[in-house]
Design a protein around this motif. Structure first.
Motif, PDB file in Angstrom:
ATOM      1  N   HIS A   6       0.770  -1.197   0.054  1.00 48.10           N
ATOM      2  CA  HIS A   6       0.219   0.053  -0.088  1.00 48.10           C
ATOM      3  C   HIS A   6       0.912   1.276   0.051  1.00 48.10           C
ATOM      4  O   HIS A   6       0.548   2.152  -0.644  1.00 48.10           O
ATOM      5  N   ILE A  11       1.472   2.635  -6.193  1.00 44.06           N
ATOM      6  CA  ILE A  11       0.117   2.300  -5.857  1.00 44.06           C
ATOM      7  C   ILE A  11      -0.802   3.386  -5.486  1.00 44.06           C
ATOM      8  O   ILE A  11      -0.179   3.898  -4.404  1.00 44.06           O
ATOM      9  N   ASP A  13      -3.789   6.023  -4.033  1.00 48.66           N
ATOM     10  CA  ASP A  13      -5.104   5.468  -2.984  1.00 48.66           C
ATOM     11  C   ASP A  13      -6.420   5.085  -3.737  1.00 48.66           C
ATOM     12  O   ASP A  13      -6.700   4.258  -3.329  1.00 48.66           O
ATOM     13  N   TRP A  16      -5.579   1.293  -4.552  1.00 47.97           N
ATOM     14  CA  TRP A  16      -5.652   0.500  -3.278  1.00 47.97           C
ATOM     15  C   TRP A  16      -7.052   0.160  -3.063  1.00 47.97           C
ATOM     16  O   TRP A  16      -7.463  -0.720  -2.536  1.00 47.97           O
ATOM     17  N   ARG A  19      -8.534  -2.146  -5.182  1.00 48.57           N
ATOM     18  CA  ARG A  19      -8.190  -3.564  -4.718  1.00 48.57           C
ATOM     19  C   ARG A  19      -8.999  -4.123  -3.652  1.00 48.57           C
ATOM     20  O   ARG A  19      -9.300  -5.181  -3.601  1.00 48.57           O
ATOM     21  N   GLN A  20      -8.991  -2.966  -2.693  1.00 50.21           N
ATOM     22  CA  GLN A  20      -9.945  -3.553  -1.404  1.00 50.21           C
ATOM     23  C   GLN A  20     -11.389  -3.958  -1.991  1.00 50.21           C
ATOM     24  O   GLN A  20     -11.695  -5.022  -1.358  1.00 50.21           O
ATOM     25  N   SER A  68      -3.836  -6.966  -1.831  1.00 49.60           N
ATOM     26  CA  SER A  68      -2.266  -7.056  -2.227  1.00 49.60           C
ATOM     27  C   SER A  68      -2.060  -8.216  -3.246  1.00 49.60           C
ATOM     28  O   SER A  68      -0.764  -7.992  -3.798  1.00 49.60           O
TER      29      SER A  68
END
Length: 253
Positions: A6, A11, A13, A16, A19-20, A68
């Motif tokens: 992260h 990468i 924000d 990320w 991704r989450q 991740s």
């Protein structure tokens, strides 16, 4: 460590967060029983990066996907994040061609659920015989089975058969759902899956009652009035994520 990923400058924000959201979706699918060993795929465009999207690492079960370990690739299949995981070509070929040609297909979901595969293998496909199916009348495309989707040349036919629709039953194969957002794709997949499940149950008992076309039209006109605030599928998906979080929050890593 996930934290290190992260904090890596490459990468953003926004990535990320994407991704989450995608990792959570894989866990939701697993909770709902839509995993298929290490196969099937959900992909999500990376915000602000033209031609880049996230896909699950080939070899991991849906229950093992984390923010991740998702793999970022481009439309030619090149890995963009140095991931040690391979990408399943069958997933790449199908998803990449849609992401390339459909600007509004922000999220694409493909599954081999029992109900989805069964209805896709039935002459006539989905029939207007229940509440959920009525929502999809005139909105589902069909594509003939050509074998495992690993040949680039099949992509042109997939796009042609999809046309202006954003839901597809791959004949003898399964469900494809697309959305402008991940929650929208999720609620469309969930609703089509329910329609298929109910069709199987109904047909096992006898002759189904088809919903008349004029009632289908009214249903599709009014269904938006039953939508929770936040956009299509937003509240539904958030509720499912809360259920996942009660047992395992590792998808956030």
């Amino acid at each position: 460590m996930a934290t290190a990923i992260h904090e890596t400058p490459t990468i953003s924000d926004a990535e990320w967060e994407a991704r989450q959201q995608l990792a959570a979706c894989y866990r939701v699918f697993d909770m709902l029983g839509w995993s298929e060993m290490i196969y099937n795929h959900i992909t999500l465009k990376v915000p602000g990066e033209e031609g880049a999207f996230l896909i699950n690492p080939f070899g991991l079960h849906f229950s093992e996907v984390k923010a991740s370990n998702l793999v970022k690739i481009d439309l030619d299949g090149n890995k963009l994040d140095g991931s040690p995981y391979p990408v399943n070509r069958a997933g790449f070929v199908q998803h990449a061609v849609f992401h390339r040609h459909l600007p509004d297909a922000h999220c694409i979901m493909h599954t081999h659920t029992t109900a989805g595969m069964a209805v896709s293998s039935l002459e006539g496909g989905l029939r207007p015989i229940n509440f959920y199916a009525a929502s999809f009348v005139g909105q589902i495309a069909y594509h003939d089975f050509e074998g495992v989707t690993v040949r680039d040349e099949e992509g042109a036919r997939l796009v042609e058969h999809l046309g202006d629709k954003r839901m597809m039953l791959l004949k003898n194969h399964g469900i494809v759902a697309m959305g402008r957002t991940l929650p929208e794709a999720f609620i469309k997949h969930w609703s089509l899956q329910r329609a298929c499940e109910i069709q199987l149950a109904t047909m096992s008992m006898g002759t189904p009652i088809e919903v008349p076309a004029e009632v289908v039209a009214v249903h599709q006109r009014d269904i938006g009035q039953a939508q929770a605030p936040g956009g299509p599928g937003a509240a539904d998906f958030a509720a499912m994520v809360r259920l996942v979080d009660r047992t395992d929050r590792s998808w956030r890593e």
